[in-house]
Design a protein around this motif. Structure first.
Motif, PDB file in Angstrom:
ATOM      1  N   VAL A  69       0.855  -1.191   0.000  1.00  0.00           N
ATOM      2  CA  VAL A  69       0.000   0.000   0.000  1.00  0.00           C
ATOM      3  C   VAL A  69       0.889   1.239   0.000  1.00  0.00           C
ATOM      4  O   VAL A  69       1.752   1.395   0.868  1.00  0.00           O
ATOM      5  CB  VAL A  69      -0.918   0.005   1.243  1.00  0.00           C
ATOM      6  CG1 VAL A  69      -1.724   1.285   1.315  1.00  0.00           C
ATOM      7  CG2 VAL A  69      -1.812  -1.215   1.247  1.00  0.00           C
ATOM      8  N   LEU A  70       0.669   2.114  -0.960  1.00  0.00           N
ATOM      9  CA  LEU A  70       1.417   3.361  -1.045  1.00  0.00           C
ATOM     10  C   LEU A  70       0.855   4.360  -0.039  1.00  0.00           C
ATOM     11  O   LEU A  70      -0.335   4.663  -0.058  1.00  0.00           O
ATOM     12  CB  LEU A  70       1.337   3.948  -2.452  1.00  0.00           C
ATOM     13  CG  LEU A  70       1.995   5.302  -2.663  1.00  0.00           C
ATOM     14  CD1 LEU A  70       3.508   5.215  -2.457  1.00  0.00           C
ATOM     15  CD2 LEU A  70       1.673   5.823  -4.056  1.00  0.00           C
ATOM     16  N   ILE A  71       1.729   4.868   0.825  1.00  0.00           N
ATOM     17  CA  ILE A  71       1.319   5.887   1.787  1.00  0.00           C
ATOM     18  C   ILE A  71       1.481   7.274   1.179  1.00  0.00           C
ATOM     19  O   ILE A  71       0.621   8.129   1.316  1.00  0.00           O
ATOM     20  CB  ILE A  71       2.134   5.758   3.092  1.00  0.00           C
ATOM     21  CG1 ILE A  71       1.830   4.413   3.761  1.00  0.00           C
ATOM     22  CG2 ILE A  71       1.824   6.908   4.041  1.00  0.00           C
ATOM     23  CD1 ILE A  71       2.712   4.091   4.941  1.00  0.00           C
ATOM     24  N   GLY A  72       2.590   7.490   0.476  1.00  0.00           N
ATOM     25  CA  GLY A  72       2.793   8.781  -0.159  1.00  0.00           C
ATOM     26  C   GLY A  72       4.143   8.886  -0.833  1.00  0.00           C
ATOM     27  O   GLY A  72       5.013   8.041  -0.664  1.00  0.00           O
ATOM     28  N   LYS A  73       4.314   9.962  -1.605  1.00  0.00           N
ATOM     29  CA  LYS A  73       5.540  10.207  -2.369  1.00  0.00           C
ATOM     30  C   LYS A  73       6.066  11.595  -2.045  1.00  0.00           C
ATOM     31  O   LYS A  73       5.297  12.537  -1.851  1.00  0.00           O
ATOM     32  CB  LYS A  73       5.247  10.124  -3.866  1.00  0.00           C
ATOM     33  CG  LYS A  73       6.445  10.478  -4.727  1.00  0.00           C
ATOM     34  CD  LYS A  73       6.041  10.659  -6.180  1.00  0.00           C
ATOM     35  CE  LYS A  73       7.238  10.978  -7.024  1.00  0.00           C
ATOM     36  NZ  LYS A  73       7.441  12.366  -7.275  1.00  0.00           N
ATOM     37  N   ALA A  74       7.391  11.699  -1.985  1.00  0.00           N
ATOM     38  CA  ALA A  74       8.032  12.992  -1.753  1.00  0.00           C
ATOM     39  C   ALA A  74       9.289  13.081  -2.613  1.00  0.00           C
ATOM     40  O   ALA A  74       9.813  12.071  -3.076  1.00  0.00           O
ATOM     41  CB  ALA A  74       8.394  13.155  -0.282  1.00  0.00           C
ATOM     42  N   ASP A  75       9.762  14.310  -2.833  1.00  0.00           N
ATOM     43  CA  ASP A  75      11.022  14.510  -3.535  1.00  0.00           C
ATOM     44  C   ASP A  75      11.649  15.809  -3.055  1.00  0.00           C
ATOM     45  O   ASP A  75      11.058  16.534  -2.260  1.00  0.00           O
ATOM     46  CB  ASP A  75      10.820  14.528  -5.055  1.00  0.00           C
ATOM     47  CG  ASP A  75       9.891  15.640  -5.521  1.00  0.00           C
ATOM     48  OD1 ASP A  75      10.071  16.807  -5.102  1.00  0.00           O
ATOM     49  OD2 ASP A  75       8.977  15.359  -6.313  1.00  0.00           O
ATOM     50  N   ASN A  76      12.836  16.094  -3.514  1.00  0.00           N
ATOM     51  CA  ASN A  76      13.504  17.327  -3.114  1.00  0.00           C
ATOM     52  C   ASN A  76      13.623  18.326  -4.253  1.00  0.00           C
ATOM     53  O   ASN A  76      14.460  19.206  -4.231  1.00  0.00           O
ATOM     54  CB  ASN A  76      14.889  17.030  -2.525  1.00  0.00           C
ATOM     55  CG  ASN A  76      15.874  16.521  -3.549  1.00  0.00           C
ATOM     56  OD1 ASN A  76      15.492  16.050  -4.606  1.00  0.00           O
ATOM     57  ND2 ASN A  76      17.148  16.581  -3.229  1.00  0.00           N
ATOM     58  N   LEU A  77      12.731  18.219  -5.235  1.00  0.00           N
ATOM     59  CA  LEU A  77      12.780  19.134  -6.368  1.00  0.00           C
ATOM     60  C   LEU A  77      12.301  20.534  -6.016  1.00  0.00           C
ATOM     61  O   LEU A  77      12.882  21.510  -6.432  1.00  0.00           O
ATOM     62  CB  LEU A  77      11.938  18.600  -7.525  1.00  0.00           C
ATOM     63  CG  LEU A  77      12.564  17.491  -8.340  1.00  0.00           C
ATOM     64  CD1 LEU A  77      11.591  17.000  -9.393  1.00  0.00           C
ATOM     65  CD2 LEU A  77      13.837  17.967  -8.987  1.00  0.00           C
ATOM     66  N   GLY A  78      11.218  20.604  -5.286  1.00  0.00           N
ATOM     67  CA  GLY A  78      10.641  21.908  -5.018  1.00  0.00           C
ATOM     68  C   GLY A  78       9.991  22.469  -6.273  1.00  0.00           C
ATOM     69  O   GLY A  78      10.073  21.887  -7.345  1.00  0.00           O
ATOM     70  N   TRP A 134       9.025   6.862  -2.381  1.00  0.00           N
ATOM     71  CA  TRP A 134       7.660   6.448  -2.103  1.00  0.00           C
ATOM     72  C   TRP A 134       7.679   5.625  -0.817  1.00  0.00           C
ATOM     73  O   TRP A 134       8.463   4.681  -0.701  1.00  0.00           O
ATOM     74  CB  TRP A 134       7.126   5.595  -3.247  1.00  0.00           C
ATOM     75  CG  TRP A 134       6.995   6.330  -4.544  1.00  0.00           C
ATOM     76  CD1 TRP A 134       5.855   6.884  -5.052  1.00  0.00           C
ATOM     77  CD2 TRP A 134       8.011   6.577  -5.517  1.00  0.00           C
ATOM     78  NE1 TRP A 134       6.113   7.447  -6.276  1.00  0.00           N
ATOM     79  CE2 TRP A 134       7.433   7.282  -6.582  1.00  0.00           C
ATOM     80  CE3 TRP A 134       9.380   6.271  -5.588  1.00  0.00           C
ATOM     81  CZ2 TRP A 134       8.148   7.684  -7.699  1.00  0.00           C
ATOM     82  CZ3 TRP A 134      10.098   6.676  -6.701  1.00  0.00           C
ATOM     83  CH2 TRP A 134       9.484   7.373  -7.744  1.00  0.00           C
ATOM     84  N   LEU A 135       6.807   5.943   0.113  1.00  0.00           N
ATOM     85  CA  LEU A 135       6.708   5.201   1.369  1.00  0.00           C
ATOM     86  C   LEU A 135       5.583   4.180   1.244  1.00  0.00           C
ATOM     87  O   LEU A 135       4.456   4.534   0.876  1.00  0.00           O
ATOM     88  CB  LEU A 135       6.430   6.156   2.530  1.00  0.00           C
ATOM     89  CG  LEU A 135       6.305   5.523   3.918  1.00  0.00           C
ATOM     90  CD1 LEU A 135       7.610   4.842   4.327  1.00  0.00           C
ATOM     91  CD2 LEU A 135       5.916   6.580   4.944  1.00  0.00           C
ATOM     92  N   TYR A 136       5.898   2.927   1.542  1.00  0.00           N
ATOM     93  CA  TYR A 136       4.940   1.825   1.427  1.00  0.00           C
ATOM     94  C   TYR A 136       4.820   1.076   2.745  1.00  0.00           C
ATOM     95  O   TYR A 136       5.724   1.108   3.572  1.00  0.00           O
ATOM     96  CB  TYR A 136       5.423   0.794   0.391  1.00  0.00           C
ATOM     97  CG  TYR A 136       5.363   1.230  -1.033  1.00  0.00           C
ATOM     98  CD1 TYR A 136       4.219   1.026  -1.798  1.00  0.00           C
ATOM     99  CD2 TYR A 136       6.465   1.813  -1.646  1.00  0.00           C
ATOM    100  CE1 TYR A 136       4.173   1.394  -3.137  1.00  0.00           C
ATOM    101  CE2 TYR A 136       6.426   2.183  -2.982  1.00  0.00           C
ATOM    102  CZ  TYR A 136       5.280   1.975  -3.714  1.00  0.00           C
ATOM    103  OH  TYR A 136       5.234   2.334  -5.039  1.00  0.00           O
ATOM    104  N   VAL A 137       3.711   0.359   2.875  1.00  0.00           N
ATOM    105  CA  VAL A 137       3.541  -0.623   3.943  1.00  0.00           C
ATOM    106  C   VAL A 137       2.984  -1.887   3.295  1.00  0.00           C
ATOM    107  O   VAL A 137       2.092  -1.824   2.453  1.00  0.00           O
ATOM    108  CB  VAL A 137       2.614  -0.103   5.076  1.00  0.00           C
ATOM    109  CG1 VAL A 137       1.219   0.220   4.566  1.00  0.00           C
ATOM    110  CG2 VAL A 137       2.580  -1.080   6.230  1.00  0.00           C
TER     111      VAL A 137
END
Length: 113
Positions: free
Chosen positions: A16-25, A40-43
């Motif tokens: 299950v995908l919890i969310g996505k982040a990056d450092n692009l801004g 991408w953070l998963y569980v």
């Protein structure tokens, strides 16, 4: 991506995908910089093992050493990193925000807010 770490199977297609982040801004024009990363953070559905799948430049968390104190060129690297529930909560809180962290980690959100 699939990877077995310490006998535990991690699979981005079944988790299950919890969310996505990056450092692009905002306003970033390129993804080829050595420090760029996105994750991408998963569980996992059944066992509740948390993991981070990401990719990035050679000087990011996902970069790979090319020798002693040397990182590979300016290509993109990817990796899957297992996390404890506490580490996942802290990453989620930092990169995805308080609301998402508290909604997904109800117990952790109450204890660590």
């Amino acid at each position: 991506m699939k990877k077995i770490v310490n006998g535990i199977r991690y699979d981005t297609t079944k988790a299950v995908l919890i969310g996505k982040a990056d450092n692009l801004g905002s306003g970033a024009r390129t993804r080829t910089v050595m420090t760029f990363w996105e994750a991408w953070l998963y569980v996992s559905r059944k066992s509740e093992h948390y993991f981070l799948f990401g990719r990035g430049g050679s000087m990011s968390r996902f970069g790979q050493a090319a020798g002693r104190n040397t990182f590979g060129g300016n290509g993109m690297y990817q990796d899957l990193i297992p996390m404890t529930k506490t580490e996942a909560y802290q990453w989620c809180y930092t990169y995805l925000g308080r609301d998402i962290a508290q909604s997904h980690f109800e117990e952790s959100g109450k204890d660590e807010g």
